[in-house]
Design a protein around this motif. Sequence first.
Motif, PDB file in Angstrom:
ATOM      1  N   VAL A  61      54.311  44.028  30.619  1.00 25.29           N
ATOM      2  CA  VAL A  61      54.630  42.860  31.017  1.00 25.29           C
ATOM      3  C   VAL A  61      52.993  42.166  31.037  1.00 25.29           C
ATOM      4  O   VAL A  61      52.050  43.153  31.499  1.00 25.29           O
ATOM      5  CB  VAL A  61      54.937  43.674  32.541  1.00 25.29           C
ATOM      6  CG1 VAL A  61      53.858  44.338  33.230  1.00 25.29           C
ATOM      7  CG2 VAL A  61      55.222  42.340  33.621  1.00 25.29           C
ATOM      8  N   GLU A  62      53.003  40.671  31.877  1.00 27.34           N
ATOM      9  CA  GLU A  62      51.516  40.542  31.596  1.00 27.34           C
ATOM     10  C   GLU A  62      51.308  40.513  33.469  1.00 27.34           C
ATOM     11  O   GLU A  62      52.080  39.633  33.681  1.00 27.34           O
ATOM     12  CB  GLU A  62      51.664  38.952  30.911  1.00 27.34           C
ATOM     13  CG  GLU A  62      51.997  38.953  29.366  1.00 27.34           C
ATOM     14  CD  GLU A  62      51.178  37.729  28.760  1.00 27.34           C
ATOM     15  OE1 GLU A  62      51.998  36.423  29.143  1.00 27.34           O
ATOM     16  OE2 GLU A  62      51.599  37.726  27.681  1.00 27.34           O
ATOM     17  N   LEU A  63      50.432  41.081  34.275  1.00 30.57           N
ATOM     18  CA  LEU A  63      49.824  40.661  35.082  1.00 30.57           C
ATOM     19  C   LEU A  63      48.677  40.012  34.663  1.00 30.57           C
ATOM     20  O   LEU A  63      47.028  40.323  34.459  1.00 30.57           O
ATOM     21  CB  LEU A  63      49.661  42.002  34.904  1.00 30.57           C
ATOM     22  CG  LEU A  63      48.914  42.299  37.182  1.00 30.57           C
ATOM     23  CD1 LEU A  63      50.013  41.673  38.003  1.00 30.57           C
ATOM     24  CD2 LEU A  63      48.990  43.560  37.648  1.00 30.57           C
ATOM     25  N   PHE A  64      48.175  38.876  35.637  1.00 33.42           N
ATOM     26  CA  PHE A  64      46.852  38.129  35.648  1.00 33.42           C
ATOM     27  C   PHE A  64      45.797  38.706  37.033  1.00 33.42           C
ATOM     28  O   PHE A  64      47.143  38.272  38.405  1.00 33.42           O
ATOM     29  CB  PHE A  64      47.118  36.473  35.793  1.00 33.42           C
ATOM     30  CG  PHE A  64      47.908  36.433  34.123  1.00 33.42           C
ATOM     31  CD1 PHE A  64      46.679  36.123  32.871  1.00 33.42           C
ATOM     32  CD2 PHE A  64      49.149  36.555  33.382  1.00 33.42           C
ATOM     33  CE1 PHE A  64      46.849  36.095  31.470  1.00 33.42           C
ATOM     34  CE2 PHE A  64      49.747  36.081  32.537  1.00 33.42           C
ATOM     35  CZ  PHE A  64      48.244  36.208  31.586  1.00 33.42           C
ATOM     36  N   SER A  65      45.043  38.130  36.951  1.00 35.66           N
ATOM     37  CA  SER A  65      44.325  38.859  38.885  1.00 35.66           C
ATOM     38  C   SER A  65      42.734  38.119  38.674  1.00 35.66           C
ATOM     39  O   SER A  65      42.896  37.348  37.276  1.00 35.66           O
ATOM     40  CB  SER A  65      44.354  40.258  38.966  1.00 35.66           C
ATOM     41  OG  SER A  65      43.794  40.801  38.327  1.00 35.66           O
ATOM     42  N   PHE A  66      42.971  38.004  39.831  1.00 36.04           N
ATOM     43  CA  PHE A  66      41.325  37.842  40.436  1.00 36.04           C
ATOM     44  C   PHE A  66      40.740  38.560  41.421  1.00 36.04           C
ATOM     45  O   PHE A  66      41.552  38.979  42.034  1.00 36.04           O
ATOM     46  CB  PHE A  66      41.852  36.374  40.576  1.00 36.04           C
ATOM     47  CG  PHE A  66      41.206  35.681  41.537  1.00 36.04           C
ATOM     48  CD1 PHE A  66      40.672  35.612  42.728  1.00 36.04           C
ATOM     49  CD2 PHE A  66      43.377  35.500  41.734  1.00 36.04           C
ATOM     50  CE1 PHE A  66      41.350  34.740  43.654  1.00 36.04           C
ATOM     51  CE2 PHE A  66      43.102  34.829  42.839  1.00 36.04           C
ATOM     52  CZ  PHE A  66      42.881  34.497  44.440  1.00 36.04           C
ATOM     53  N   GLU A  67      39.492  38.286  41.680  1.00 37.94           N
ATOM     54  CA  GLU A  67      38.956  39.288  42.455  1.00 37.94           C
ATOM     55  C   GLU A  67      37.803  37.843  43.660  1.00 37.94           C
ATOM     56  O   GLU A  67      37.306  37.078  43.207  1.00 37.94           O
ATOM     57  CB  GLU A  67      38.511  39.937  42.845  1.00 37.94           C
ATOM     58  CG  GLU A  67      37.636  41.108  43.540  1.00 37.94           C
ATOM     59  CD  GLU A  67      37.277  42.744  42.762  1.00 37.94           C
ATOM     60  OE1 GLU A  67      37.099  43.127  43.720  1.00 37.94           O
ATOM     61  OE2 GLU A  67      37.336  42.619  42.188  1.00 37.94           O
ATOM     62  N   LEU A  68      37.740  38.072  44.848  1.00 40.47           N
ATOM     63  CA  LEU A  68      36.888  37.599  45.546  1.00 40.47           C
ATOM     64  C   LEU A  68      36.043  38.596  46.515  1.00 40.47           C
ATOM     65  O   LEU A  68      36.950  39.212  46.899  1.00 40.47           O
ATOM     66  CB  LEU A  68      37.252  36.403  46.020  1.00 40.47           C
ATOM     67  CG  LEU A  68      38.300  35.386  45.301  1.00 40.47           C
ATOM     68  CD1 LEU A  68      39.003  34.053  46.523  1.00 40.47           C
ATOM     69  CD2 LEU A  68      36.989  33.977  44.338  1.00 40.47           C
ATOM     70  N   VAL A  69      35.015  37.918  46.258  1.00 40.36           N
ATOM     71  CA  VAL A  69      34.259  38.920  47.453  1.00 40.36           C
ATOM     72  C   VAL A  69      33.690  38.096  48.362  1.00 40.36           C
ATOM     73  O   VAL A  69      32.929  37.240  47.684  1.00 40.36           O
ATOM     74  CB  VAL A  69      33.328  40.305  46.681  1.00 40.36           C
ATOM     75  CG1 VAL A  69      32.481  40.978  47.458  1.00 40.36           C
ATOM     76  CG2 VAL A  69      34.365  41.141  45.453  1.00 40.36           C
ATOM     77  N   ALA A  78      31.954  35.344  46.565  1.00 39.29           N
ATOM     78  CA  ALA A  78      31.628  35.292  45.197  1.00 39.29           C
ATOM     79  C   ALA A  78      33.273  36.201  44.518  1.00 39.29           C
ATOM     80  O   ALA A  78      33.980  36.821  44.516  1.00 39.29           O
ATOM     81  CB  ALA A  78      31.100  36.401  44.902  1.00 39.29           C
ATOM     82  N   ALA A  79      33.714  35.318  43.281  1.00 37.79           N
ATOM     83  CA  ALA A  79      34.133  36.369  42.391  1.00 37.79           C
ATOM     84  C   ALA A  79      33.144  36.601  40.870  1.00 37.79           C
ATOM     85  O   ALA A  79      32.900  36.522  40.423  1.00 37.79           O
ATOM     86  CB  ALA A  79      34.546  34.078  41.417  1.00 37.79           C
ATOM     87  N   VAL A  80      35.011  37.762  40.625  1.00 38.99           N
ATOM     88  CA  VAL A  80      34.312  38.781  40.189  1.00 38.99           C
ATOM     89  C   VAL A  80      35.645  38.488  38.840  1.00 38.99           C
ATOM     90  O   VAL A  80      36.213  38.732  38.812  1.00 38.99           O
ATOM     91  CB  VAL A  80      34.695  39.953  40.326  1.00 38.99           C
ATOM     92  CG1 VAL A  80      34.402  40.944  39.474  1.00 38.99           C
ATOM     93  CG2 VAL A  80      33.471  40.138  41.817  1.00 38.99           C
ATOM     94  N   PRO A  81      34.801  37.989  37.785  1.00 34.99           N
ATOM     95  CA  PRO A  81      35.299  38.302  36.322  1.00 34.99           C
ATOM     96  C   PRO A  81      36.306  39.505  36.654  1.00 34.99           C
ATOM     97  O   PRO A  81      35.531  40.413  36.704  1.00 34.99           O
ATOM     98  CB  PRO A  81      34.364  37.773  35.361  1.00 34.99           C
ATOM     99  CG  PRO A  81      32.828  38.336  36.277  1.00 34.99           C
ATOM    100  CD  PRO A  81      32.904  38.076  37.765  1.00 34.99           C
TER     101      PRO A  81
END
Length: 85
Positions: A61-69, A78-81
């Motif tokens: 399964v493909e799961l895409f995510s992002f994080e903002l701090v 700030a965005a965390v790669p």
Amino acid sequence: AGPTDASFRLAVYDQLGGLTGENTIVLPAGHKLSQMLTDFVAGLSPQGQGYITVDAEPAGVELFSFELVGDTGLNFLAAVPPQSR
């Protein structure tokens, strides 16, 4: 938002690698989800350092995510790669 249901385990660790919270979430096929970390992991205490891991099932399964701090006063954001293991 794939063709099959997926579940993912979200685990939060402190700077020493100690588990501070975890949860398993089921994501129905074709759905997207966006929430604060404290919404995903109930009872999580604020912490200034550490890391998060995400493991998804079923295999493939493909799961895409992002994080903002940021801070609660919105003084910075700030965005965390993404990183992989």
